[in-house]
Design an enzyme around this catalytic site. Sequence first.
Site, mmCIF file in Angstrom:
data_model
loop_
_atom_site.group_PDB
_atom_site.id
_atom_site.type_symbol
_atom_site.label_atom_id
_atom_site.label_comp_id
_atom_site.label_asym_id
_atom_site.label_seq_id
_atom_site.Cartn_x
_atom_site.Cartn_y
_atom_site.Cartn_z
ATOM 1 N N SER A 178 -1.652 -7.439 2.679
ATOM 2 C CA SER A 178 -0.443 -6.721 3.080
ATOM 3 C C SER A 178 -0.638 -5.770 4.257
ATOM 4 C CB SER A 178 0.143 -5.956 1.899
ATOM 5 O OG SER A 178 -0.683 -4.880 1.552
ATOM 6 N N LYS A 235 -0.575 1.185 1.756
ATOM 7 C CA LYS A 235 0.608 0.933 2.594
ATOM 8 C C LYS A 235 0.798 2.079 3.579
ATOM 9 C CE LYS A 235 1.831 -2.498 -0.156
ATOM 10 N NZ LYS A 235 1.427 -3.812 0.136
#
EC number: 3.4.21.89
Length: 133
Positions: free
Chosen positions: A31, A73
Amino acid sequence: MPFVLVAALVVVAAAALARRSYRVINVTGRSMLPTFRPGDRVLVRCRPGRTPARGSVVVFRAPPDLDVPWYVKRVAAVPGDPVPPEMRAAVPDDVVRSGCVLVLGDNPHSVDSRLIGYVRCGSVLGTVVRRLA
């Protein structure tokens, strides 16, 4: 007390403080490509409960239904910011709630706030300082 004993106590105390203040986390998944690759190790400055800065890369507790303990993230929006249009399906508000942030993976196919919605600041372990060799 002899100098050697005092020096040893200072070293032990500094190591204990550093252990509480910093952690090493292994990146899993894709990700955060191209910034971080699966298997990368990152140094995280632990500041639980604090609101991270917009644009910083954070480590937070993954939702309980997933098989990884931590997510890595980038913070896309902080309290008071407008909710980005691409997150409106998962976040019904116009502005980011107090005590929460919205996050995005650098990879456009990331599982992030577009799917999971808000991340509570209380679940943020800390901010990534750097990748380790």
